[in-house]
Design a protein around this motif. Structure first.
Motif, PDB file in Angstrom:
ATOM      1  N   VAL A 543     -54.095  10.602   2.766  1.00 45.70           N
ATOM      2  CA  VAL A 543     -54.395  10.241   4.151  1.00 45.70           C
ATOM      3  C   VAL A 543     -55.838   9.746   4.175  1.00 45.70           C
ATOM      4  O   VAL A 543     -56.777  10.525   4.046  1.00 45.70           O
ATOM      5  N   ARG A 544     -56.022   8.452   4.376  1.00 46.15           N
ATOM      6  CA  ARG A 544     -57.334   7.824   4.218  1.00 46.15           C
ATOM      7  C   ARG A 544     -58.138   7.752   5.506  1.00 46.15           C
ATOM      8  O   ARG A 544     -59.373   7.739   5.474  1.00 46.15           O
ATOM      9  N   THR A 545     -57.485   7.693   6.672  1.00 47.37           N
ATOM     10  CA  THR A 545     -58.204   7.532   7.928  1.00 47.37           C
ATOM     11  C   THR A 545     -57.429   8.191   9.058  1.00 47.37           C
ATOM     12  O   THR A 545     -56.197   8.087   9.119  1.00 47.37           O
ATOM     13  N   VAL A 546     -58.141   8.885   9.963  1.00 47.36           N
ATOM     14  CA  VAL A 546     -57.531   9.512  11.135  1.00 47.36           C
ATOM     15  C   VAL A 546     -58.448   9.303  12.335  1.00 47.36           C
ATOM     16  O   VAL A 546     -59.665   9.144  12.200  1.00 47.36           O
ATOM     17  N   MET A 547     -57.844   9.307  13.521  1.00 50.32           N
ATOM     18  CA  MET A 547     -58.579   9.267  14.782  1.00 50.32           C
ATOM     19  C   MET A 547     -57.676   9.852  15.855  1.00 50.32           C
ATOM     20  O   MET A 547     -56.452   9.688  15.801  1.00 50.32           O
ATOM     21  N   PHE A 548     -58.264  10.569  16.824  1.00 46.18           N
ATOM     22  CA  PHE A 548     -57.451  11.178  17.870  1.00 46.18           C
ATOM     23  C   PHE A 548     -58.140  11.061  19.220  1.00 46.18           C
ATOM     24  O   PHE A 548     -59.357  10.844  19.315  1.00 46.18           O
ATOM     25  N   ASP A 549     -57.324  11.207  20.279  1.00 43.99           N
ATOM     26  CA  ASP A 549     -57.811  11.197  21.657  1.00 43.99           C
ATOM     27  C   ASP A 549     -56.965  12.207  22.420  1.00 43.99           C
ATOM     28  O   ASP A 549     -55.777  11.987  22.663  1.00 43.99           O
ATOM     29  N   ARG A 550     -57.583  13.318  22.808  1.00 43.07           N
ATOM     30  CA  ARG A 550     -56.825  14.375  23.481  1.00 43.07           C
ATOM     31  C   ARG A 550     -56.368  13.959  24.870  1.00 43.07           C
ATOM     32  O   ARG A 550     -55.331  14.414  25.350  1.00 43.07           O
ATOM     33  N   THR A 551     -57.144  13.109  25.562  1.00 37.43           N
ATOM     34  CA  THR A 551     -56.729  12.677  26.894  1.00 37.43           C
ATOM     35  C   THR A 551     -55.457  11.840  26.842  1.00 37.43           C
ATOM     36  O   THR A 551     -54.682  11.826  27.803  1.00 37.43           O
ATOM     37  N   MET A 552     -55.246  11.138  25.750  1.00 36.69           N
ATOM     38  CA  MET A 552     -54.020  10.363  25.572  1.00 36.69           C
ATOM     39  C   MET A 552     -52.931  11.164  24.863  1.00 36.69           C
ATOM     40  O   MET A 552     -51.784  10.715  24.785  1.00 36.69           O
ATOM     41  N   ASP A 553     -53.307  12.334  24.327  1.00 36.53           N
ATOM     42  CA  ASP A 553     -52.399  13.136  23.503  1.00 36.53           C
ATOM     43  C   ASP A 553     -51.883  12.320  22.317  1.00 36.53           C
ATOM     44  O   ASP A 553     -50.689  12.324  22.011  1.00 36.53           O
ATOM     45  N   VAL A 554     -52.805  11.631  21.659  1.00 38.11           N
ATOM     46  CA  VAL A 554     -52.442  10.738  20.558  1.00 38.11           C
ATOM     47  C   VAL A 554     -53.341  11.013  19.358  1.00 38.11           C
ATOM     48  O   VAL A 554     -54.556  11.195  19.501  1.00 38.11           O
ATOM     49  N   LEU A 555     -52.728  11.033  18.190  1.00 32.99           N
ATOM     50  CA  LEU A 555     -53.424  11.091  16.907  1.00 32.99           C
ATOM     51  C   LEU A 555     -52.846   9.983  16.032  1.00 32.99           C
ATOM     52  O   LEU A 555     -51.631   9.876  15.902  1.00 32.99           O
ATOM     53  N   VAL A 556     -53.709   9.166  15.452  1.00 26.31           N
ATOM     54  CA  VAL A 556     -53.253   8.039  14.625  1.00 26.31           C
ATOM     55  C   VAL A 556     -53.814   8.218  13.226  1.00 26.31           C
ATOM     56  O   VAL A 556     -54.996   8.556  13.055  1.00 26.31           O
ATOM     57  N   SER A 557     -52.987   7.972  12.234  1.00 24.07           N
ATOM     58  CA  SER A 557     -53.404   8.129  10.838  1.00 24.07           C
ATOM     59  C   SER A 557     -52.975   6.929  10.008  1.00 24.07           C
ATOM     60  O   SER A 557     -51.956   6.289  10.295  1.00 24.07           O
ATOM     61  N   GLY A 558     -53.766   6.631   8.981  1.00 20.66           N
ATOM     62  CA  GLY A 558     -53.440   5.571   8.028  1.00 20.66           C
ATOM     63  C   GLY A 558     -53.566   6.100   6.616  1.00 20.66           C
ATOM     64  O   GLY A 558     -54.383   6.992   6.343  1.00 20.66           O
ATOM     65  N   SER A 559     -52.788   5.523   5.705  1.00 22.66           N
ATOM     66  CA  SER A 559     -52.662   6.131   4.384  1.00 22.66           C
ATOM     67  C   SER A 559     -52.608   5.083   3.279  1.00 22.66           C
ATOM     68  O   SER A 559     -52.425   3.886   3.522  1.00 22.66           O
ATOM     69  N   TYR A 560     -52.757   5.583   2.074  1.00 21.39           N
ATOM     70  CA  TYR A 560     -52.541   4.748   0.900  1.00 21.39           C
ATOM     71  C   TYR A 560     -51.084   4.312   0.761  1.00 21.39           C
ATOM     72  O   TYR A 560     -50.786   3.420  -0.048  1.00 21.39           O
ATOM     73  N   ASP A 561     -50.176   4.936   1.514  1.00 25.38           N
ATOM     74  CA  ASP A 561     -48.765   4.542   1.433  1.00 25.38           C
ATOM     75  C   ASP A 561     -48.462   3.298   2.269  1.00 25.38           C
ATOM     76  O   ASP A 561     -47.298   2.967   2.493  1.00 25.38           O
ATOM     77  N   GLU A 562     -49.515   2.635   2.779  1.00 23.66           N
ATOM     78  CA  GLU A 562     -49.431   1.357   3.495  1.00 23.66           C
ATOM     79  C   GLU A 562     -48.863   1.483   4.903  1.00 23.66           C
ATOM     80  O   GLU A 562     -48.501   0.473   5.518  1.00 23.66           O
ATOM     81  N   THR A 563     -48.798   2.699   5.450  1.00 15.81           N
ATOM     82  CA  THR A 563     -48.247   2.896   6.777  1.00 15.81           C
ATOM     83  C   THR A 563     -49.314   3.411   7.739  1.00 15.81           C
ATOM     84  O   THR A 563     -50.317   4.000   7.335  1.00 15.81           O
ATOM     85  N   ILE A 564     -49.060   3.185   9.029  1.00 14.27           N
ATOM     86  CA  ILE A 564     -49.847   3.754  10.114  1.00 14.27           C
ATOM     87  C   ILE A 564     -48.885   4.548  10.992  1.00 14.27           C
ATOM     88  O   ILE A 564     -47.823   4.051  11.369  1.00 14.27           O
ATOM     89  N   LYS A 565     -49.267   5.790  11.303  1.00 13.85           N
ATOM     90  CA  LYS A 565     -48.392   6.653  12.086  1.00 13.85           C
ATOM     91  C   LYS A 565     -49.111   7.144  13.341  1.00 13.85           C
ATOM     92  O   LYS A 565     -50.307   7.416  13.316  1.00 13.85           O
ATOM     93  N   VAL A 566     -48.329   7.234  14.414  1.00 14.40           N
ATOM     94  CA  VAL A 566     -48.822   7.751  15.691  1.00 14.40           C
ATOM     95  C   VAL A 566     -48.156   9.103  15.927  1.00 14.40           C
ATOM     96  O   VAL A 566     -46.926   9.207  15.896  1.00 14.40           O
ATOM     97  N   TRP A 567     -48.992  10.138  16.182  1.00 12.22           N
ATOM     98  CA  TRP A 567     -48.519  11.507  16.365  1.00 12.22           C
ATOM     99  C   TRP A 567     -48.913  12.004  17.754  1.00 12.22           C
ATOM    100  O   TRP A 567     -49.863  11.508  18.365  1.00 12.22           O
ATOM    101  N   SER A 568     -48.198  13.026  18.217  1.00 15.58           N
ATOM    102  CA  SER A 568     -48.623  13.762  19.399  1.00 15.58           C
ATOM    103  C   SER A 568     -49.674  14.778  18.976  1.00 15.58           C
ATOM    104  O   SER A 568     -49.416  15.611  18.101  1.00 15.58           O
ATOM    105  N   PHE A 569     -50.847  14.709  19.589  1.00 19.92           N
ATOM    106  CA  PHE A 569     -51.897  15.647  19.208  1.00 19.92           C
ATOM    107  C   PHE A 569     -51.527  17.080  19.575  1.00 19.92           C
ATOM    108  O   PHE A 569     -51.821  18.020  18.823  1.00 19.92           O
ATOM    109  N   SER A 570     -50.884  17.285  20.708  1.00 21.19           N
ATOM    110  CA  SER A 570     -50.596  18.640  21.182  1.00 21.19           C
ATOM    111  C   SER A 570     -49.483  19.325  20.405  1.00 21.19           C
ATOM    112  O   SER A 570     -49.493  20.554  20.251  1.00 21.19           O
ATOM    113  N   THR A 571     -48.519  18.559  19.904  1.00 19.59           N
ATOM    114  CA  THR A 571     -47.376  19.175  19.208  1.00 19.59           C
ATOM    115  C   THR A 571     -47.317  18.836  17.726  1.00 19.59           C
ATOM    116  O   THR A 571     -46.635  19.527  16.975  1.00 19.59           O
TER     117      THR A 571
END
Length: 621
Positions: A543-571
């Motif tokens: 996991v090479r890069t992460v960023m989150f915003d609690r007001t949006m309830d969003v966490l985004v991550s990028g990886s060496y596996d060439e993908t970008i994923k959007v997660w729920s920060f709360s769950t």
């Protein structure tokens, strides 16, 4: 360009779907059934009897008598009785209450009920439900905010804020190419010339553009190019200040209507006078006063809060459904792009293995980026950067940190280190740099970048840091995340639940999110040090890069596996996965409420835009 994701749902107005279109007028109520004819004499007799009973009997006795009478009413007449009872039982509190109290009552209801139920009861209820005050309160109750300064700029300077920049940037590549050909080997930043702004004035027919730059002197030497560079970059860095300065240097503009004065008048017009001025001729920009009173924003048209609320709901639905447009620019640099940042002024900064930093302009629609400048000052790969206003700090594998003045595109300070600088962050007071030498270096920005102290504690290279006030968080290949207090120069706590080196982190003052080569993402409570959530096997590789915003309830991550994923920060649940954004390792990403911008080993810059069809989404904070 590709469009991914399905269309957003249209089955209601909830947290994951846009509101239904509001009817222009509520439906007319169905007419009541016609009463059977009763002779007037009998009606008068019955009403007299009712008044007599009301005076002589108790309410309980009257009710008993009414029930007894209903027992003798024919079945086909009971419908009329029920309709009359329904009319007597109704109380139109919205119509009877003052408007202020009615709005307070409706404010307690969910937006879905207001849009789908309240607004269709009657014309009066519809008028109250459409009040801008109500939708503004609903908007702010959700914790959303509108950038009022950006809205004012958008309304008062719609052409100078958008069209001028696009026109300004179209000439950038031509100017840079011409000077590079004329002076081989010389660094010619890609900037706008005075002549391009003269063309801007002619194209937009905007009088205030005359004050932006002096168009009388042509660019014929490298010195004049440098002067034009400084002026053009200053315009791009702070367009509001440049516009205000232009207006202050320009003659007063006459405003038609009540209170208008002719050019040369010393009286300053209030912004309210602009709102009531008559319509201007076609193809003319609004005439503005020569100065804006201190503490007042330029006049802006009223905000359509209901539309803004609906756009925000639709934007949230797009995030949840993955409804977006993906734009990708191949070969943004000739080598891998290691770091990036973009800001509210739509500037994008990228640092690359080619030893350069490039400054781009992101269009409001997100469909294109235009190069503004190329900064050359490092002898190695640019591994990290941060920009704020007119200051840019860059760290490189050449063991230096360069502090740039973006108004002149020149290096203010060069800070030497013992090894490659892997990460840096600065605030108004501090500049903190992290190196391969396992030491955190702290510099005082308010003291001309004097070296203040060092923090040691990690066993191997420090890969990432994040700064919030006096609290600093660092991540290292020694599998730990450390929280530091710069005021006391001590390590507050050590977080050590990762099983392999920690590559990235993000910190907002209350929570820490870390990503590791063990392929997991962990969410920590910075106050207690507890790991509240672990997303195991979040990616198939580091996991090479992460960023989150609690007001949006969003966490985004990028990886060496060439993908970008959007997660729920709360769950910690996966919301969406983007597979085809890049063709190689994702090195860095950043997002705001409308888009995700990322860079990769494949030399490209990609934008995942969730607001491609929402015209005012960029005005949301």
């Amino acid at each position: 360009m590709a469009v991914i994701g399905g269309a957003s749902s249209d089955e209601g107005f909830d947290d994951c779907s846009p509101p239904r279109a509001m009817p222009l007028a509520p439906p007319k109520p169905k007419p009541h059934a016609r009463r059977a004819y009763v002779p007037p004499a009998e009606c008068r007799a019955m009403e007299s009897l009712a008044r007599t009973l009301e005076k002589a009997a108790t309410p309980q006795a009257c009710a008993h008598l009414a029930v007894a009478l209903l027992a003798h009413v024919p079945a086909d007449m009971l419908q009329l009785v029920l309709q009359e009872l329904d009319r007597l039982m109704r109380r139109d509190f919205i119509a009877k209450l003052p408007l202020e109290l009615a709005l307070k009552v409706l404010e307690l209801l969910p937006a879905v009920d207001i849009a789908q139920n309240v607004a269709v009861v009657s014309r009066q209820w519809h008028a109250v439900a459409m009040q801008p005050y109500l939708w503004r309160r609903l908007f702010h109750r959700r914790g959303w905010r509108l950038d009022s300064e950006r809205w004012a700029l958008y309304c008062a300077f719609p052409r100078i804020a958008d069209a001028s920049r696009s026109l300004l940037h179209r000439s950038v590549a031509q100017i840079a190419e011409a000077f590079t050909a004329a002076s081989p080997g010389a660094l010619a930043p890609a900037v706008a010339s005075r002549s391009s702004l003269y063309a801007l004035e002619q194209r937009l027919d905007f009088d205030a553009a005359r004050g932006l730059m002096d168009t009388s002197a042509p660019i014929t030497t490298m010195d004049s190019l440098a002067a034009a560079t400084a002026e053009a970059m200053a315009f791009m860095i702070s367009p509001r200040d440049r516009i205000n300065a232009a207006l202050s240097r320009s003659p007063a503009f006459r405003i038609a209507g009540a209170g208008g004065r002719s050019p040369g008048s010393s009286r300053q017009l209030r912004p309210a006078a602009l709102a009531h001025s008559p319509p201007l001729p076609p193809r003319r920009s609004p005439r503005l006063p020569h100065s804006v009173p201190a503490g007042r924003r330029p006049c802006a048209r009223p905000v359509d809060w209901r539309s803004i609320y609906a756009e925000h709901h639709r934007l949230q639905a797009n995030w949840r459904a993955g409804q977006c447009r993906v734009d990708r620019w191949e070969a943004a640099h000739p080598e891998s792009i290691y770091c990036l940042q973009f800001d509210r002024e739509n500037r994008l900064f990228t640092g690359s293995r080619d030893h350069t930093v490039r400054i781009w302009h992101l269009s409001e629609t997100g469909s294109q980026i235009t190069q503004l400048a190329t900064l050359v000052g490092h002898a190695g790969s640019v591994l990290t950067l941060q920009a704020d206003g007119a200051t840019l700090a860059t760290g490189s594998s050449d063991a230096t940190v360069c502090v740039w003045d973006l108004k002149t595109c020149t290096i203010q300070r060069r800070l030497q280190h013992a090894d490659a600088v892997l990460s840096l962050r600065f605030s108004d007071r501090w500049l903190v740099t992290a190196c391969k030498d396992r030491v955190l270096h702290v510099w005082r920005r308010d003291q001309d970048y004097a070296h203040a102290f060092e923090l040691a504690g990690h066993a191997v290279a420090i890969n990432a840091i994040s700064l919030h006030g006096d609290m600093l968080v660092s991540a290292s290949g020694d599998r730990t995340v450390r929280l530091w207090d710069l005021a006391t120069r001590t390590c507050v706590r050590t977080l050590d639940e990762h099983t392999r080196g920690v590559a990235t982190l993000d910190f907002d003052g209350a929570y820490i999110v870390s990503g590791s080569s063990d392929r997991s993402i962990r969410i920590w409570n910075a106050r207690t040090g507890a790991c509240e959530r672990t997303i195991a096997n979040a990616h198939a590789d580091l996991v090479r890069t992460v960023m989150f915003d609690r007001t949006m309830d969003v966490l985004v991550s990028g990886s060496y596996d060439e993908t970008i994923k959007v997660w729920s920060f709360s769950t910690g649940t996966l919301i969406h996965k983007f597979k085809n954004v890049h063709t190689s390792r994702v090195f860095k990403l950043m997002f705001d409420r409308t888009r995700i911008v990322s860079c990769s080993h494949d030399r490209s810059v990609s934008i995942i835009d969730f607001a491609a069809d929402l015209p005012h989404a960029r005005l949301l904070v």
